[in-house]
Design a protein around this motif. Structure first.
Motif, PDB file in Angstrom:
ATOM      1  N   ASP A 128      -3.771   5.501   4.789  1.00 12.26           N
ATOM      2  CA  ASP A 128      -3.013   4.452   4.085  1.00 12.26           C
ATOM      3  C   ASP A 128      -3.137   4.576   2.574  1.00 12.26           C
ATOM      4  OD1 ASP A 128      -2.134   3.341   6.448  1.00 12.26           O
ATOM      5  OD2 ASP A 128      -3.717   1.822   6.547  1.00 12.26           O
ATOM      6  N   HIS A 129      -4.350   4.825   2.088  1.00 16.96           N
ATOM      7  CA  HIS A 129      -4.564   4.916   0.640  1.00 16.96           C
ATOM      8  C   HIS A 129      -3.759   6.077   0.048  1.00 16.96           C
ATOM      9  CE1 HIS A 129      -8.126   2.641   2.002  1.00 16.96           C
ATOM     10  NE2 HIS A 129      -8.097   2.090   0.807  1.00 16.96           N
ATOM     11  N   LYS A 164       0.082   5.285   0.106  1.00 16.81           N
ATOM     12  CA  LYS A 164       0.459   4.354  -0.954  1.00 16.81           C
ATOM     13  C   LYS A 164       0.558   5.068  -2.295  1.00 16.81           C
ATOM     14  CE  LYS A 164      -0.771  -0.134  -2.976  1.00 16.81           C
ATOM     15  NZ  LYS A 164      -0.526   0.299  -4.371  1.00 16.81           N
ATOM     16  N   SER A 165      -0.377   5.988  -2.563  1.00 23.51           N
ATOM     17  CA  SER A 165      -0.341   6.708  -3.830  1.00 23.51           C
ATOM     18  C   SER A 165       0.913   7.577  -3.944  1.00 23.51           C
ATOM     19  CB  SER A 165      -1.598   7.577  -3.988  1.00 23.51           C
ATOM     20  OG  SER A 165      -1.585   8.682  -3.090  1.00 23.51           O
ATOM     21  N   TYR A 204       3.883   6.912  -2.271  1.00 32.53           N
ATOM     22  CA  TYR A 204       5.031   6.019  -2.363  1.00 32.53           C
ATOM     23  C   TYR A 204       5.115   5.319  -3.712  1.00 32.53           C
ATOM     24  CZ  TYR A 204       5.942   6.516   2.663  1.00 32.53           C
ATOM     25  OH  TYR A 204       6.243   7.011   3.899  1.00 32.53           O
ATOM     26  N   ASP A 205       3.991   5.236  -4.423  1.00 31.51           N
ATOM     27  CA  ASP A 205       3.985   4.592  -5.735  1.00 31.51           C
ATOM     28  C   ASP A 205       4.448   5.520  -6.853  1.00 31.51           C
ATOM     29  OD1 ASP A 205       3.143   2.211  -4.701  1.00 31.51           O
ATOM     30  OD2 ASP A 205       1.037   2.420  -5.285  1.00 31.51           O
TER      31      ASP A 205
END
Length: 242
Positions: free
Chosen positions: A101-102, A105-106, A108-109
């Motif tokens: 997940d981490h 997210k990085s 997708y950001d």
């Protein structure tokens, strides 16, 4: 010190497994990976299998850091028990085989629309291939819903002709043998290794090894205590002068 652990961040193809044509002449071997139809595609030479067995006897934790997609990693004839980084580091998987997940997210950001950038690069490469009648094929690799990289496979002459275009783009470049990859910034094996290390609770006394054959493996190998490099690999040919 007796409780210290060994972590091995390792590339796979041409490091721990090889296609039959790259095996040393006369060496014994066993299946190392399968193609999509279930036919043997890559192999453990006796030397590679002995190295893996040596690491297993030392209770080493082997963590694949590979250009293979998550699907292709699943076709490797070995049961990895920890994290893994696939698609040149664009995707980090947990020990359960799901996207971290981490990490997701990085990715997708990221402020840029890297899927569109990769699609545009793919179109440019395909146009160059068509106009110059090159022996090559290109496609965008999407792995676990992450736009991972542009994959170009072809003859040495074709990749030689395409390489300047790749170098002039916003993308990173990996080239070894008949493979060329145009990489977004998050497709980075070193970043993936550093990310995974945060979750492993590596102690100061633990031993961390890095293994790889390509020049683009060197940055993540430098994140380890020692590097293991196959003889006659791209790194060996580039760095060793006889």
């Amino acid at each position: 010190m007796s409780d210290s652990k060994i972590y091995v961040f390792s590339d796979l193809d041409d490091t721990l497994i090889s296609t039959k044509g790259k095996l040393p002449e006369g060496v014994s071997y066993e299946t190392g990976a399968y193609d999509r139809d279930g036919a043997p595609l890559s192999f453990f030479s006796n030397h590679q299998k002995t190295l893996v067995s040596l690491l297993e006897r030392a209770n080493a934790i082997i963590i694949p850091i590979t250009g293979r997609t998550s699907g292709a990693l699943g076709r490797v004839n070995y049961s990895f028990q920890s994290y893994s980084a696939v698609s040149h580091g664009a995707v980090v998987l947990t020990p359960d085989g799901v996207v971290c997940d981490h990490w997701q997210k990085s990715v997708y950001d990221q402020p840029e629309d890297w899927f569109m950038i990769l699609e545009k690069m793919n179109e440019q490469v395909q146009k160059y291939i068509d106009v110059n009648n090159l022996d090559a094929r290109t496609r965008v690799i999407v792995d676990q819903n992450i736009a991972a990289y542009v994959s170009v496979k072809g003859s040495s002459a074709a990749l030689e002709a395409l390489e300047p275009m790749a170098r002039d783009s916003l993308l990173g470049l990996h080239r070894n043998g008949r493979n060329l990859a145009c990489l977004p910034p998050y497709a980075c094996k070193k970043q993936a290794v550093e990310h995974i290390k945060q979750f492993l609770s590596i102690d100061t006394d633990d031993l961390v090894l890095g293994m790889g054959d390509s020049i683009t493996d060197l940055p993540f190998i430098r994140s380890c205590h020692f590097g293991v490099i196959p003889v006659d690999s791209q790194i060996d040919r580039e760095l060793v002068c006889e």
